[in-house]
Write a protein that holds these residues in place. Sequence first.
Motif, PDB file in Angstrom:
ATOM      1  N   ASN A  77       0.831  -1.206   0.000  1.00 21.77           N
ATOM      2  CA  ASN A  77       0.000   0.000   0.000  1.00 21.77           C
ATOM      3  C   ASN A  77       0.866   1.257   0.000  1.00 21.77           C
ATOM      4  OD1 ASN A  77      -2.651   1.284   0.295  1.00 21.77           O
ATOM      5  ND2 ASN A  77      -1.847   1.920   2.279  1.00 21.77           N
ATOM      6  N   ALA A  78       1.988   1.227   0.674  1.00 24.98           N
ATOM      7  CA  ALA A  78       2.878   2.397   0.698  1.00 24.98           C
ATOM      8  C   ALA A  78       3.404   2.704  -0.698  1.00 24.98           C
ATOM      9  CB  ALA A  78       4.032   2.159   1.667  1.00 24.98           C
ATOM     10  N   THR A  79       3.734   1.669  -1.447  1.00 27.44           N
ATOM     11  CA  THR A  79       4.202   1.867  -2.819  1.00 27.44           C
ATOM     12  C   THR A  79       3.096   2.470  -3.687  1.00 27.44           C
ATOM     13  OG1 THR A  79       5.704  -0.004  -2.595  1.00 27.44           O
ATOM     14  CG2 THR A  79       5.182   0.707  -4.827  1.00 27.44           C
ATOM     15  N   THR A  80       1.897   1.932  -3.568  1.00 30.25           N
ATOM     16  CA  THR A  80       0.766   2.461  -4.320  1.00 30.25           C
ATOM     17  C   THR A  80       0.492   3.915  -3.939  1.00 30.25           C
ATOM     18  OG1 THR A  80      -0.217   0.267  -4.426  1.00 30.25           O
ATOM     19  CG2 THR A  80      -1.689   2.120  -4.851  1.00 30.25           C
ATOM     20  N   TRP A  81       0.560   4.208  -2.650  1.00 31.40           N
ATOM     21  CA  TRP A  81       0.308   5.559  -2.150  1.00 31.40           C
ATOM     22  C   TRP A  81       1.326   6.542  -2.743  1.00 31.40           C
ATOM     23  CZ3 TRP A  81      -1.033   6.423   3.675  1.00 31.40           C
ATOM     24  CH2 TRP A  81      -1.374   7.748   3.899  1.00 31.40           C
ATOM     25  N   GLU A  82       2.608   6.151  -2.742  1.00 32.16           N
ATOM     26  CA  GLU A  82       3.654   7.023  -3.276  1.00 32.16           C
ATOM     27  C   GLU A  82       3.460   7.272  -4.778  1.00 32.16           C
ATOM     28  OE1 GLU A  82       7.276   5.053  -2.272  1.00 32.16           O
ATOM     29  OE2 GLU A  82       7.078   5.480  -0.136  1.00 32.16           O
ATOM     30  N   GLN A  83       3.125   6.226  -5.524  1.00 32.91           N
ATOM     31  CA  GLN A  83       2.917   6.384  -6.960  1.00 32.91           C
ATOM     32  C   GLN A  83       1.702   7.259  -7.249  1.00 32.91           C
ATOM     33  OE1 GLN A  83       2.637   2.310  -8.212  1.00 32.91           O
ATOM     34  NE2 GLN A  83       4.860   2.034  -8.318  1.00 32.91           N
ATOM     35  N   THR A  84       0.640   7.086  -6.475  1.00 29.48           N
ATOM     36  CA  THR A  84      -0.562   7.887  -6.662  1.00 29.48           C
ATOM     37  C   THR A  84      -0.300   9.343  -6.292  1.00 29.48           C
ATOM     38  OG1 THR A  84      -1.905   5.934  -6.158  1.00 29.48           O
ATOM     39  CG2 THR A  84      -3.019   8.056  -6.096  1.00 29.48           C
ATOM     40  N   ALA A  85       0.448   9.572  -5.215  1.00 31.80           N
ATOM     41  CA  ALA A  85       0.776  10.940  -4.821  1.00 31.80           C
ATOM     42  C   ALA A  85       1.636  11.624  -5.883  1.00 31.80           C
ATOM     43  CB  ALA A  85       1.491  10.940  -3.475  1.00 31.80           C
ATOM     44  N   ALA A  86       2.551  10.889  -6.499  1.00 30.49           N
ATOM     45  CA  ALA A  86       3.371  11.458  -7.568  1.00 30.49           C
ATOM     46  C   ALA A  86       2.512  11.813  -8.778  1.00 30.49           C
ATOM     47  CB  ALA A  86       4.478  10.478  -7.962  1.00 30.49           C
ATOM     48  N   ALA A  87       1.577  10.930  -9.124  1.00 32.43           N
ATOM     49  CA  ALA A  87       0.673  11.204 -10.253  1.00 32.43           C
ATOM     50  C   ALA A  87      -0.217  12.412  -9.945  1.00 32.43           C
ATOM     51  CB  ALA A  87      -0.180   9.982 -10.556  1.00 32.43           C
ATOM     52  N   LEU A  88      -0.639  12.542  -8.684  1.00 31.22           N
ATOM     53  CA  LEU A  88      -1.444  13.690  -8.277  1.00 31.22           C
ATOM     54  C   LEU A  88      -0.654  14.984  -8.411  1.00 31.22           C
ATOM     55  CD1 LEU A  88      -4.065  14.813  -7.010  1.00 31.22           C
ATOM     56  CD2 LEU A  88      -3.030  14.387  -4.776  1.00 31.22           C
ATOM     57  N   HIS A  89       0.602  14.958  -8.016  1.00 33.23           N
ATOM     58  CA  HIS A  89       1.458  16.142  -8.121  1.00 33.23           C
ATOM     59  C   HIS A  89       1.626  16.560  -9.590  1.00 33.23           C
ATOM     60  CE1 HIS A  89       4.537  19.023  -7.079  1.00 33.23           C
ATOM     61  NE2 HIS A  89       5.365  18.452  -7.937  1.00 33.23           N
ATOM     62  N   VAL A  90       1.835  15.585 -10.464  1.00 36.28           N
ATOM     63  CA  VAL A  90       1.990  15.879 -11.894  1.00 36.28           C
ATOM     64  C   VAL A  90       0.692  16.460 -12.463  1.00 36.28           C
ATOM     65  CG1 VAL A  90       2.290  14.807 -14.168  1.00 36.28           C
ATOM     66  CG2 VAL A  90       3.816  14.209 -12.290  1.00 36.28           C
TER      67      VAL A  90
END
Length: 115
Positions: A77-90
């Motif tokens: 879940n931490a990996t998914t959270w980090e990837q989603t947060a990066a996509a949100l930032h972009v």
Amino acid sequence: MSDNNFHDAIGEIEAHIEALTESIERCRKIALGSKISIAAGAIWFALVLFWILPFDATAFVAALTAVLGGVVLLGSNATTWEQTAAALHVAEATRADMIASLDLRLVSDESRMLH
């Protein structure tokens, strides 16, 4: 690109941002559940270790499963959270760039007067 196309594209990006935000909220809930699972299994181990609860093989396997499953789920879940947060930032940066590229005009208070 015309203003109408910009508005449509910005609307699509905002919908994507909303979906990513909801996904991050789900990740928060999953992380909380994982931490509760780890804590519950660890507490059971401690209770058995100090002879407060009698040893039961089935409960031992359930507690072990709760701890290990919680750790694995928390890591995934931490990996998914980090990837989603990066996509949100972009997506937010893209939206900001698109809004900045629009030729917006300032509407003064004087022009709002009807008489």
